[in-house]
Design a protein around this motif. Structure first.
Motif, PDB file in Angstrom:
ATOM      1  N   GLY A 310       0.781  -1.301   0.216  1.00 48.75           N
ATOM      2  CA  GLY A 310       0.022   0.016   0.210  1.00 48.75           C
ATOM      3  C   GLY A 310       0.904   1.174   0.009  1.00 48.75           C
ATOM      4  N   VAL A 311       1.798   1.256   0.766  1.00 48.13           N
ATOM      5  CA  VAL A 311       2.865   2.392   0.796  1.00 48.13           C
ATOM      6  C   VAL A 311       3.393   2.712  -0.536  1.00 48.13           C
ATOM      7  CG1 VAL A 311       4.985   3.271   2.087  1.00 48.13           C
ATOM      8  CG2 VAL A 311       3.193   2.413   3.230  1.00 48.13           C
ATOM      9  N   VAL A 312       4.119   1.569  -1.025  1.00 46.15           N
ATOM     10  CA  VAL A 312       4.668   1.725  -2.478  1.00 46.15           C
ATOM     11  C   VAL A 312       4.003   2.356  -3.397  1.00 46.15           C
ATOM     12  CG1 VAL A 312       5.934   0.445  -4.157  1.00 46.15           C
ATOM     13  CG2 VAL A 312       6.529  -0.175  -1.773  1.00 46.15           C
ATOM     14  N   ASP A 313       2.238   1.600  -3.248  1.00 44.49           N
ATOM     15  CA  ASP A 313       1.390   2.230  -4.471  1.00 44.49           C
ATOM     16  C   ASP A 313       1.242   3.639  -4.348  1.00 44.49           C
ATOM     17  OD1 ASP A 313       1.133  -0.360  -5.313  1.00 44.49           O
ATOM     18  OD2 ASP A 313      -0.728  -0.716  -4.396  1.00 44.49           O
ATOM     19  N   ILE A 314       1.278   4.284  -3.178  1.00 41.61           N
ATOM     20  CA  ILE A 314       1.289   5.628  -2.939  1.00 41.61           C
ATOM     21  C   ILE A 314       2.350   6.333  -3.414  1.00 41.61           C
ATOM     22  CG2 ILE A 314       0.910   7.695  -1.042  1.00 41.61           C
ATOM     23  CD1 ILE A 314      -0.642   5.612   0.571  1.00 41.61           C
ATOM     24  N   LEU A 315       3.523   5.915  -3.271  1.00 44.80           N
ATOM     25  CA  LEU A 315       4.892   6.544  -3.603  1.00 44.80           C
ATOM     26  C   LEU A 315       4.876   6.560  -5.199  1.00 44.80           C
ATOM     27  CD1 LEU A 315       7.215   4.927  -1.171  1.00 44.80           C
ATOM     28  CD2 LEU A 315       6.498   7.353  -1.177  1.00 44.80           C
ATOM     29  N   GLN A 316       4.487   5.481  -5.802  1.00 39.88           N
ATOM     30  CA  GLN A 316       4.481   5.346  -6.925  1.00 39.88           C
ATOM     31  C   GLN A 316       3.515   6.125  -7.885  1.00 39.88           C
ATOM     32  OE1 GLN A 316       4.534   1.112  -8.214  1.00 39.88           O
ATOM     33  NE2 GLN A 316       6.579   0.818  -7.752  1.00 39.88           N
ATOM     34  N   ALA A 317       2.200   6.373  -7.009  1.00 43.44           N
ATOM     35  CA  ALA A 317       1.365   7.182  -7.606  1.00 43.44           C
ATOM     36  C   ALA A 317       1.770   8.807  -7.695  1.00 43.44           C
ATOM     37  CB  ALA A 317       0.005   7.113  -6.964  1.00 43.44           C
ATOM     38  N   GLU A 377      -3.681   9.942   4.230  1.00 46.94           N
ATOM     39  CA  GLU A 377      -2.812   9.527   3.151  1.00 46.94           C
ATOM     40  C   GLU A 377      -2.698   7.945   3.640  1.00 46.94           C
ATOM     41  OE1 GLU A 377      -1.775  13.673   2.947  1.00 46.94           O
ATOM     42  OE2 GLU A 377      -1.916  12.228   4.370  1.00 46.94           O
ATOM     43  N   LEU A 378      -2.296   7.541   4.663  1.00 44.81           N
ATOM     44  CA  LEU A 378      -1.816   6.268   5.203  1.00 44.81           C
ATOM     45  C   LEU A 378      -3.228   5.125   5.234  1.00 44.81           C
ATOM     46  CD1 LEU A 378       0.823   6.693   7.355  1.00 44.81           C
ATOM     47  CD2 LEU A 378       1.012   6.347   5.055  1.00 44.81           C
ATOM     48  N   ALA A 379      -4.403   5.674   5.276  1.00 45.66           N
ATOM     49  CA  ALA A 379      -5.704   4.953   5.521  1.00 45.66           C
ATOM     50  C   ALA A 379      -6.031   3.806   4.541  1.00 45.66           C
ATOM     51  CB  ALA A 379      -6.895   5.928   5.347  1.00 45.66           C
ATOM     52  N   GLY A 380      -6.058   2.498   5.104  1.00 45.70           N
ATOM     53  CA  GLY A 380      -6.256   1.394   4.255  1.00 45.70           C
ATOM     54  C   GLY A 380      -4.814   0.924   3.719  1.00 45.70           C
ATOM     55  N   THR A 381      -3.704   1.355   4.035  1.00 44.39           N
ATOM     56  CA  THR A 381      -2.312   0.820   3.642  1.00 44.39           C
ATOM     57  C   THR A 381      -1.776  -0.304   4.577  1.00 44.39           C
ATOM     58  OG1 THR A 381      -1.123   2.301   4.689  1.00 44.39           O
ATOM     59  CG2 THR A 381      -1.695   2.854   2.466  1.00 44.39           C
ATOM     60  N   GLY A 382      -2.433  -0.349   5.747  1.00 44.84           N
ATOM     61  CA  GLY A 382      -1.918  -1.349   6.670  1.00 44.84           C
ATOM     62  C   GLY A 382      -0.433  -0.907   7.434  1.00 44.84           C
ATOM     63  N   ALA A 383      -0.294   0.218   6.979  1.00 43.74           N
ATOM     64  CA  ALA A 383       1.106   0.743   7.567  1.00 43.74           C
ATOM     65  C   ALA A 383       0.713   1.403   9.036  1.00 43.74           C
ATOM     66  CB  ALA A 383       1.743   2.019   6.982  1.00 43.74           C
ATOM     67  N   VAL A 384       1.777   1.018   9.961  1.00 44.72           N
ATOM     68  CA  VAL A 384       1.341   1.520  11.461  1.00 44.72           C
ATOM     69  C   VAL A 384       2.238   2.848  11.769  1.00 44.72           C
ATOM     70  CG1 VAL A 384       1.667   0.969  13.723  1.00 44.72           C
ATOM     71  CG2 VAL A 384       0.984  -0.808  12.001  1.00 44.72           C
TER      72      VAL A 384
END
Length: 519
Positions: A310-317, A377-384
């Motif tokens: 999920g985090v990588v997807d945000i960064l690539q977007a 921005e981190l919602a739904g990514t599973g990142a803590v």
């Protein structure tokens, strides 16, 4: 290698009925990461010039000759210097009240410079060498990966502050104090804080006191500008080549941090309430009690390691294709602290040339998190954002210090002899010594309760001619250690919990010789 230097100079005096204090100070500190007995595994075992593979994972060539491995590596430098100049003036003014109005005011100028200097190339690159498992070896020098050129910083900031403090007796038994302070920082803006305190003494044996104040703490330059990243190489399945990706700590101004919800840091703000009393039923006995409440908003923390698909997807977007994991500083927490302080002092009446002072102190303090400000921005990514298990996480903030501590002290003097006995009791606490990313779904074995402990300190001394005092003593005389960590806590690296309020070095025995000049 640490270099630290500071100097201060000033003038004090009176002019026109005002007392003044004019002064300035300068401080410098540098922290050089001089690593010894290390190496960059990804550069391979060869220590000769240009015999390591190139950055693309193949032996060096004319365009990329490679660099040798080393066992002594400079991994970079942190520097901070600070210049402060201040003027404070004060004067008692008669305004018809039971006591003079004491007026104090002042101004202060501060200039700070924070620098990160990159380490040598061998401290941070990924040289392409494989480890024994056949995977790309981790980049950078072991123990601490060096600062890279893109981490370099040379940042300056200034701030100007001014305050006014007024204090007087509104009535014979009532003292009032009111103060206000204005601060202007070049990097985050302005702040105004204030204080009101009252002290009521209806008799010489009873005092009541209370205060309310607001406060703030500006983000430190290191929280605003610190960055430390490491470049790893991962296999691109489409091209079949190793592709560089970064991970580490990113300043809030960088695109990677901003894409994951980082905002420019703001000042931490606080509300402080306190109240208490002091009672002396006799000339030889005094009892005090105080309660306090501190609310902090926007407390700055370092996030957990943010990674995953999920985090990588945000960064690539956001067109950031070379970052895999990230951490940043953020105003994420709202907390509250409540506490009670109790003290009692009894000066026992003894024969002439003897004295015995007995005292007891009790403190209870509890920290709790009121709110965690998760970036959308981190919602739904599973990142803590705020990992409960890692060092510096929720457990560390709320439960890694004893809620209570009590101390009993006896000091005795007989002629030239004197002695001290002190027994300190610490309550239990909970610790988790993991580093990096905490386990998903919890980890009961990684969270451990450390039991309460009592420590005994003793000292004996003798006053020698010539204003000399010779003493011998022992802290933690009974050689008390905290409970050992279980094997799953800190991955079995540490024997004892690092946050132990009384350390983990056992008994400390000492001698001390003091000389008093000018008595």
């Amino acid at each position: 290698t640490v270099k630290d230097a500071s100097g201060a100079a000033g003038l004090r005096g009176t002019a026109g009925g005002w007392s003044y204090d004019l002064g300035g100070s300068y401080g410098y500190n540098s922290f050089v990461y001089d690593l010894r007995n290390t190496m960059n595994v990804s550069l391979g075992p060869c220590l000769q010039t240009a015999c390591a593979p190139g950055l693309d994972g193949i032996p060096g060539n004319a365009d990329d000759p490679g660099i040798p491995n080393k066992t002594s590596i400079n991994a970079g430098t942190l520097k901070l210097n600070e210049l402060v100049a201040a003027l404070n003036i004060a004067k008692p003014v008669s305004i018809g009240l039971p006591g003079d109005l004491n007026v104090a005011t002042g101004v202060q100028f501060r200039r700070e410079n924070y620098q990160i200097v990159a380490g040598e190339r061998a401290s941070y690159i990924q040289g392409g060498h494989l480890n024994r498992s056949g995977d790309p070896a981790p980049p950078g020098s072991q123990v601490f990966g060096g600062f890279q050129p893109q981490n370099e910083v040379n940042a300056h900031r200034q701030n100007v502050g001014a305050y006014v403090d007024l204090e007087t007796n509104l009535a014979r038994a009532l003292l009032a104090n009111v103060a206000g302070r204005f601060e202007r920082y070049s990097d985050f803006g302005s702040k105004v804080t204030g204080k009101l305190a009252l002290r009521l003494a209806p008799s010489s044996r009873v005092t009541l006191r209370g205060a309310i104040s607001t406060g703030f703490r500006a983000p430190s330059p290191s929280q605003s500008y610190y960055g430390a990243t490491i470049t790893n190489f991962v296999l691109d399945t489409q091209t079949g080549r190793q592709t560089p990706v970064e991970g580490g700590i990113f300043p809030v101004s960088t695109p990677a941090a901003a894409a994951l919800g980082a905002k420019p840091l703001k000042a931490e703000t606080s509300l402080n309430l306190s109240g208490g009393f002091a009672v002396s039923p006799t000339e030889r006995f005094t009892l005090t009690a105080d309660v306090y409440y501190v609310k902090i908003d926007g407390r700055i923390i370092l996030t957990g390691v943010l990674g995953g698909d999920g985090v990588v997807d945000i960064l690539q977007a956001n067109n950031i294709t070379n970052v895999e994991t990230a951490q940043y500083f953020t105003n994420a927490l709202d907390t509250k602290t409540t506490g009670v302080d109790l003290t009692a002092v009894w000066r026992v009446r003894l024969a002439e040339a003897q004295r015995l002072d007995l005292s007891a102190a009790f403190n209870w303090t509890r920290n709790r998190i009121r709110n965690v400000n998760e970036p959308p921005e981190l919602a739904g990514t599973g990142a803590v954002l705020f990992d409960p298990y890692v060092s510096g996480g929720r457990i560390a903030l709320e439960r890694e210090r004893p809620d209570w501590r009590t101390t009993l002290t006896a000091e005795h003097g007989h002629g030239a002899f004197h002695g001290l006995a002190r027994y300190s009791m610490y309550g239990p606490y909970t610790t988790s010594q993991l580093s990096g990313t905490g386990p998903e779904g919890g980890c009961d074995d990684c969270v451990q309760r450390i039991g309460s402990a009592g420590l005994l300190d003793l000292e004996l001394g003798y006053l020698l001619p010539g204003n000399l005092n010779l003493a011998i003593g022992a802290r933690n005389l009974l050689d008390k250690y905290p409970d050992r960590l279980n094997p799953n806590n800190s991955f079995g690296i540490f024997l004892y919990p690092q946050p132990s309020p009384y350390g983990f070095n056992g008994r400390f025995v000492y001698t001390r010789l003091e000389m008093t000049i000018g008595r």
